[in-house]
Design an enzyme around this catalytic site. Structure first.
Site, PDB file in Angstrom:
ATOM      1  CE  LYS A 112      -0.635  -1.988   3.904  1.00 39.27           C
ATOM      2  NZ  LYS A 112      -1.181  -2.668   5.036  1.00 39.27           N
ATOM      3  N   GLY A 194      -2.980 -10.815  17.859  1.00 43.24           N
ATOM      4  CA  GLY A 194      -2.378 -10.815  16.519  1.00 43.24           C
ATOM      5  C   GLY A 194      -3.019  -9.830  15.566  1.00 43.24           C
ATOM      6  CE  LYS A 212      -4.747  -0.873   4.641  1.00 42.18           C
ATOM      7  NZ  LYS A 212      -5.130  -1.425   5.942  1.00 42.18           N
TER       8      LYS A 212
HETATM    9  N1  LIG Z   1       0.110  -8.513   6.921  1.00 45.39           N
HETATM   10  C1  LIG Z   1      -1.054  -8.168   6.401  1.00 45.39           C
HETATM   11  O1  LIG Z   1      -2.102  -8.553   6.896  1.00 45.39           O
HETATM   12  C2  LIG Z   1      -1.097  -7.308   5.175  1.00 45.39           C
HETATM   13  C3  LIG Z   1      -2.350  -6.960   4.634  1.00 45.39           C
HETATM   14  C4  LIG Z   1      -2.388  -6.204   3.461  1.00 45.39           C
HETATM   15  C5  LIG Z   1      -1.220  -5.799   2.848  1.00 45.39           C
HETATM   16  N2  LIG Z   1      -0.012  -6.122   3.420  1.00 45.39           N
HETATM   17  C6  LIG Z   1       1.198  -5.687   2.720  1.00 45.39           C
HETATM   18  O2  LIG Z   1       1.866  -6.848   2.214  1.00 45.39           O
HETATM   19  C7  LIG Z   1       3.266  -6.640   2.198  1.00 45.39           C
HETATM   20  C8  LIG Z   1       3.950  -7.743   2.984  1.00 45.39           C
HETATM   21  O3  LIG Z   1       3.510  -7.693   4.325  1.00 45.39           O
HETATM   22  P1  LIG Z   1       3.715  -8.923   5.330  1.00 45.39           P
HETATM   23  O4  LIG Z   1       2.816  -8.658   6.472  1.00 45.39           O
HETATM   24  O5  LIG Z   1       3.597 -10.205   4.609  1.00 45.39           O
HETATM   25  O6  LIG Z   1       5.227  -8.671   5.796  1.00 45.39           O
HETATM   26  P2  LIG Z   1       6.211  -9.714   6.498  1.00 45.39           P
HETATM   27  O7  LIG Z   1       5.453 -10.805   7.147  1.00 45.39           O
HETATM   28  O8  LIG Z   1       7.151  -8.894   7.291  1.00 45.39           O
HETATM   29  O9  LIG Z   1       6.998 -10.352   5.263  1.00 45.39           O
HETATM   30  C9  LIG Z   1       7.956  -9.635   4.534  1.00 45.39           C
HETATM   31  C10 LIG Z   1       8.734 -10.610   3.685  1.00 45.39           C
HETATM   32  O10 LIG Z   1       9.680  -9.897   2.897  1.00 45.39           O
HETATM   33  C11 LIG Z   1      10.982 -10.444   3.107  1.00 45.39           C
HETATM   34  N3  LIG Z   1      11.922  -9.335   3.029  1.00 45.39           N
HETATM   35  C12 LIG Z   1      11.912  -8.185   3.749  1.00 45.39           C
HETATM   36  N4  LIG Z   1      12.922  -7.389   3.380  1.00 45.39           N
HETATM   37  C13 LIG Z   1      13.592  -8.055   2.417  1.00 45.39           C
HETATM   38  C14 LIG Z   1      14.722  -7.763   1.641  1.00 45.39           C
HETATM   39  N5  LIG Z   1      15.400  -6.613   1.764  1.00 45.39           N
HETATM   40  N6  LIG Z   1      15.133  -8.682   0.699  1.00 45.39           N
HETATM   41  C15 LIG Z   1      14.465  -9.836   0.555  1.00 45.39           C
HETATM   42  N7  LIG Z   1      13.360 -10.165   1.254  1.00 45.39           N
HETATM   43  C16 LIG Z   1      12.940  -9.282   2.174  1.00 45.39           C
HETATM   44  C17 LIG Z   1      10.962 -11.086   4.475  1.00 45.39           C
HETATM   45  O11 LIG Z   1      11.951 -12.099   4.538  1.00 45.39           O
HETATM   46  P3  LIG Z   1      12.071 -13.039   5.850  1.00 45.39           P
HETATM   47  O12 LIG Z   1      10.821 -13.837   5.888  1.00 45.39           O
HETATM   48  O13 LIG Z   1      13.275 -13.857   5.596  1.00 45.39           O
HETATM   49  O14 LIG Z   1      12.208 -12.080   7.008  1.00 45.39           O
HETATM   50  C18 LIG Z   1       9.536 -11.632   4.498  1.00 45.39           C
HETATM   51  O15 LIG Z   1       9.495 -12.892   3.869  1.00 45.39           O
HETATM   52  C19 LIG Z   1       3.470  -5.219   2.768  1.00 45.39           C
HETATM   53  O16 LIG Z   1       3.541  -4.314   1.703  1.00 45.39           O
HETATM   54  C20 LIG Z   1       2.216  -4.979   3.580  1.00 45.39           C
HETATM   55  O17 LIG Z   1       1.904  -3.619   3.689  1.00 45.39           O
HETATM   56  C21 LIG Z   1       0.074  -6.864   4.566  1.00 45.39           C
END
Ligand SMILES: NC(=O)c1ccc[n+]([C@@H]2O[C@H](COP(=O)([O-])OP(=O)(O)OC[C@H]3O[C@@H](n4cnc5c(N)ncnc54)[C@H](OP(=O)(O)O)[C@@H]3O)[C@@H](O)[C@H]2O)c1
Length: 437
Positions: A112, A194, A212
């Site tokens: 986002k 969570g 958003k």
């Molecule tokens: N969480 C939600 O409910 C949600 C909802 C809507 C949108 N989003 C969006 O979705 C996206 C991901 O969110 P998330 O919650 O899934 O985050 P997350 O759980 O922190 O996952 C991030 C992933 O990216 C990897 N990563 C981070 N920095 C990196 C780098 N420099 N090089 C390579 N890999 C890297 C991490 O690796 P490791 O696993 O090895 O640490 C992890 O696998 C974000 O843009 C967020 O705003 C999230």
């Protein structure tokens, strides 16, 4: 039935980011793969997954040979057709996406912040290259709001859009109202369940909701929205007595993300607001999200669901992947390009008109209410209701609600009231949104 699966083309996916959303999308695809492949007429294969720490345990089992820490092994792999950027943040996510587009890959993301800040440039580049660029997961998780606006409601003029698009703050407000918890206790509970991150700043201060609504407003009004122009106030000022008094007045308090057409401008903002208890948004409790839309043809419409989480957001990402693969297979990619073809200004908050709720402590003696009412009136703000609450030691707590007025006038009234010798303290004030649709 004839099995055509061997005739289907193989489409390869690459993931950058395999955390909450990445593993969620993978699970959604994996658990329903035969039906998904049947629906899209293609076979899917995940070719590479880029993460930060390959050794980290993950909720899904994948062949460790797929994992890499080098994003270019995803963006530059000639066999990968679709790059799913699910790492988050602006950089290096932006550079990786640009690289993927330069290499002719379609992109799916849920980022986002990146879309709100840089979406126009990225989408324009994708369109120029006739590539798909999908971002359904970036707003309200599992709620299909972006495709609803871009496709199903495309023929409408969108008049207004009111969203509860942050589950953390909605959970906190719900628990403060239902269980009388303090903000700190409600936040701690949200974290334990969570529903809130360890660092909840972006949620609590409203930044997440601002990204958003900037994305939704840009689609609804066909204009890029400068995120810096979106007025954004979080839950900092909402106090437990306000939630209680609001309910006595027939309202609940929600963190609203608002986008309204205002002639050739747009009113785009995020702040807590009193919402009438009989409005559909008032029933959106706990971590749930909803978006209430008014379109010129469709009328009023509300989408409700889970706005975050691994599987709900994974559902949106998997849907985007499927749509992209359908387009890849049929040679019809790049159909839905960036729709920001006008330039509209955002109405400054000083000019925005809402009603207001104000909680003010005054001297408990005759003539004081009339004096406060006079100060509202002198600044062009007309009153709707007055409610006297607790009174002790010659101090009365009074709750006022006003009719709609431009914010500059209300702020001038509050400033004058706070200076009045009969006033002890302006404890709080919150905007009231009664006309939503
Ligand atoms: N969480 C939600 O409910 C949600 C909802 C809507 C949108 N989003 C969006 O979705 C996206 C991901 O969110 P998330 O919650 O899934 O985050 P997350 O759980 O922190 O996952 C991030 C992933 O990216 C990897 N990563 C981070 N920095 C990196 C780098 N420099 N090089 C390579 N890999 C890297 C991490 O690796 P490791 O696993 O090895 O640490 C992890 O696998 C974000 O843009 C967020 O705003 C999230």
């Amino acid at each position: 039935m004839t099995d055509h699966s061997h005739d289907w083309p193989l489409v390869r996916l690459g993931f950058i980011g395999f955390g909450i959303v990445g593993t969620g999308a993978y699970r959604v695809l994996d658990e329903n793969l035969p039906a998904i492949q049947q629906k899209i007429g293609a076979r899917l294969e995940v070719k590479r997954i880029c993460v930060r720490s390959p050794e980290k345990p993950r909720p899904v089992q994948v062949d460790s040979a797929l994992l890499t820490t080098d994003a270019h092994e995803v963006t530059d792999d000639p066999e990968i057709d679709v790059v799913c950027e699910l790492m988050g943040g602006v950089e290096p996510a932006r550079s990786y996406i640009l690289r993927a587009l330069e290499k002719g890959k379609h992109v799916v993301t849920a980022n986002k912040e990146l879309i709100a800040r840089q979406g126009h440039g990225l989408l324009s580049l994708a369109a120029q290259k006739r590539l798909d660029f999908q971002f359904e997961g970036s707003v309200a998780g599992g709620i299909p709001i972006i495709n609803t606006l871009k496709v199903a409601l495309a023929a409408n003029r969108i008049e207004s859009l009111f969203g509860i698009v942050n589950g953390t703050t909605n959970y906190i407000l719900t628990r403060m109202g239902a269980a009388g918890l303090t903000f700190a206790d409600a936040l701690a509970e949200a974290q334990a369940q969570g529903f809130a991150e360890a660092d909840p700043t972006s949620d609590v201060y409203g930044y997440d909701a601002a990204y958003k609504i900037a994305i939704l407003a840009s689609i609804a009004f066909q204009s890029t929205v400068n995120i810096e122009e979106v007025f954004c106030e979080g839950l900092q000022r909402v106090d437990e007595p306000d939630i209680r008094y609001a309910r006595e007045l027939g309202f609940c308090i929600k963190l609203l993300a608002i986008a309204r057409a205002r002639g050739d401008r747009m009113d785009v903002r995020v702040h807590p607001a009193l919402v009438p208890l009989d409005h559909p948004l008032a029933s959106v409790a706990n971590e749930f999200n909803a978006v209430f839309i008014k379109g010129s043809a469709v009328g009023e419409l509300m989408l409700f669901g889970r706005g975050a989480g691994s599987l709900p957001t994974g559902s949106a990402v998997a849907g985007d992947i499927m749509e992209t693969v359908r387009n890849v297979v049929r040679g019809s990619t790049g159909r839905v390009a960036c729709t920001c073809f006008t330039r509209k200004e955002v109405v400054p908050i000083a000019e925005v008109e809402t009603g207001y709720y104000a909680r003010i402590r005054v001297e408990d003696r005759p003539g004081v209410l009339a004096e406060v009412a006079r100060l509202f009136g002198a600044n062009g703000v007309s009153l709707e209701s007055v409610l006297q609450k607790a009174s002790h030691a010659d101090v009365a707590e009074i709750v006022w609600t006003t009719h709609r007025a431009p914010e500059a006038r209300f702020r001038a009234a509050i400033e004058a009231i706070s200076q009045s010798p009969v006033v002890h303290e302006v404890c709080n004030w919150i905007r009231v949104e009664e006309e939503m649709g």
